[in-house]
Design an enzyme around this catalytic site. Structure first.
Site, PDB file in Angstrom:
ATOM      1  N   ASP A  76       0.822  -1.212   0.000  1.00 33.65           N
ATOM      2  CA  ASP A  76       0.000   0.000   0.000  1.00 33.65           C
ATOM      3  C   ASP A  76       0.856   1.263   0.000  1.00 33.65           C
ATOM      4  O   ASP A  76       2.076   1.214   0.174  1.00 33.65           O
ATOM      5  CB  ASP A  76      -0.966  -0.001   1.194  1.00 33.65           C
ATOM      6  CG  ASP A  76      -0.309  -0.441   2.510  1.00 33.65           C
ATOM      7  OD1 ASP A  76       0.937  -0.434   2.585  1.00 33.65           O
ATOM      8  OD2 ASP A  76      -1.039  -0.788   3.445  1.00 33.65           O
ATOM      9  N   GLU A 136      -9.629  -1.880   5.544  1.00 34.78           N
ATOM     10  CA  GLU A 136     -10.268  -1.588   6.822  1.00 34.78           C
ATOM     11  C   GLU A 136     -11.500  -2.487   7.002  1.00 34.78           C
ATOM     12  O   GLU A 136     -11.955  -3.119   6.038  1.00 34.78           O
ATOM     13  CB  GLU A 136     -10.678  -0.104   6.854  1.00 34.78           C
ATOM     14  CG  GLU A 136      -9.519   0.875   6.684  1.00 34.78           C
ATOM     15  CD  GLU A 136      -8.671   1.077   7.951  1.00 34.78           C
ATOM     16  OE1 GLU A 136      -8.534   0.134   8.758  1.00 34.78           O
ATOM     17  OE2 GLU A 136      -8.130   2.186   8.120  1.00 34.78           O
ATOM     18  N   HIS A 139      -7.380  -4.686  10.395  1.00 32.15           N
ATOM     19  CA  HIS A 139      -7.086  -4.458   8.970  1.00 32.15           C
ATOM     20  C   HIS A 139      -5.814  -5.188   8.553  1.00 32.15           C
ATOM     21  O   HIS A 139      -4.918  -5.430   9.356  1.00 32.15           O
ATOM     22  CB  HIS A 139      -7.055  -2.962   8.614  1.00 32.15           C
ATOM     23  CG  HIS A 139      -5.879  -2.175   9.084  1.00 32.15           C
ATOM     24  ND1 HIS A 139      -5.926  -0.817   9.309  1.00 32.15           N
ATOM     25  CD2 HIS A 139      -4.598  -2.529   9.369  1.00 32.15           C
ATOM     26  CE1 HIS A 139      -4.747  -0.389   9.693  1.00 32.15           C
ATOM     27  NE2 HIS A 139      -3.923  -1.398   9.740  1.00 32.15           N
TER      28      HIS A 139
HETATM   29  P1  PGA Z   1       2.079  -1.498  12.839  1.00 30.34           P
HETATM   30  O1  PGA Z   1       0.863  -1.476  11.842  1.00 30.34           O
HETATM   31  O2  PGA Z   1       3.048  -2.506  12.311  1.00 30.34           O
HETATM   32  O3  PGA Z   1       2.662  -0.106  12.780  1.00 30.34           O
HETATM   33  O4  PGA Z   1       1.543  -1.864  14.171  1.00 30.34           O
HETATM   34  C1  PGA Z   1       0.369  -2.701  11.399  1.00 30.34           C
HETATM   35  C2  PGA Z   1      -0.758  -2.429  10.438  1.00 30.34           C
HETATM   36  O5  PGA Z   1      -1.508  -1.475  10.639  1.00 30.34           O
HETATM   37  O6  PGA Z   1      -0.893  -3.202   9.486  1.00 30.34           O
END
Ligand code: PGA
Length: 253
Positions: free
Chosen positions: A76, A152, A147
């Site tokens: 993404d 989401e 997510h």
């Molecule tokens: P993080 O985010 O590794 O910063 O906890 C994970 C995500 O939102 O996929």
């Protein structure tokens, strides 16, 4: 508690701490590249994979893994951030991994957050993945809200690479990477759930007590679009790697 268990068909590896979990994930990625030198890797950003990338850099420097034949596709990118913006996922990947390993930069792909025609760019990203032969191993983190990538809650099972709106919760969580919350983009390009499920192998890493609830819902809750990570249970080759804290909400019965 260090163990490997099957939970609703998902191989789940629980390590003592985040470092060991991250190293286990690096080993899985290196094993994939050993099996197939021209592997196509799906890569992730966020805080979670940083230690894994550090380990892969060490392994590459010591000659334990060779990325010269590898192609990568990131999950993404924020809409509105160019590939030279310090908070773009392109810069994150360059700084955390690509600049330090012997991968060909021309074969590292991240969606373009400044694409003039986003829909056309998303369709092209899908076709580029297909032309590369599909993703052999997709690395994922896990959002507190379930997510995966920027899919989401409510993201359809059959979704493909597309523009999405970020939830207020995700914007707030990601504000730590920006000077202020007002600078966090509200939209992103993300691979879809179906894009992710097309990968031949999926490795999801989650660490820390803050992820325990999301992990428990993913593995032991209903398989439902309201918790996108639970949809991974529709895939037949998923490995979830956790530290003890992230495994804290599992019944493990
Ligand atoms: P993080 O985010 O590794 O910063 O906890 C994970 C995500 O939102 O996929």
């Amino acid at each position: 508690m260090i163990q490997t268990v099957q939970i609703n068909g998902i191989e789940t590896i629980v390590k003592a701490d985040g470092e060991q979990a991250s190293h286990a994930v690096a080993d899985l990625i290196a094993a994939q590249v050993h099996r197939k030198a021209d592997s196509v890797l799906g890569l992730a950003t966020g805080g979670t994979p940083v230690q894994t990338y550090r380990r892969l850099i060490e392994m590459n420097r010591s000659g334990a893994v060779d990325f010269s034949g590898v192609t990568s596709f990131n999950l993404d990118e924020y809409i509105g951030l160019g590939g030279d913006h310090p908070q773009s996922f392109r810069v994150f990947m360059n700084e955390q991994l690509f600049d330090h390993i012997n991968i060909d930069p021309a074969r590292t792909f991240v969606p373009d957050g400044c694409a003039a025609d986003v829909a056309a760019h998303c369709a092209k990203y899908e076709s580029m993945i297909e032309s590369a032969g599909g993703i052999d191993l997709q690395l994922l983190g896990l959002g507190h809200n379930g997510h995966i990538a920027f899919n989401e809650p409510g993201s359809p099972r059959d979704s493909r690479t597309r523009q999405v709106d970020l939830t207020p919760e995700t914007i707030e969580k990601n504000a730590r990477f920006f000077d202020s919350i007002d600078e966090v983009p509200c939209h992103a390009i993300t691979m879809g759930i179906a894009t992710i499920l097309d990968a031949r192998q999926i490795v999801l890493l989650a660490t820390g007590a803050g992820k325990a609830d999301a992990v428990a819902k993913m593995l032991e809750g209903p398989v439902d679009e309201s918790h996108p990570a639970s949809l991974l249970r529709n895939h037949d080759h998923v490995t979830v790697v956790l530290d003890q804290d992230a495994a804290g909400g599992l019944r493990l019965d």
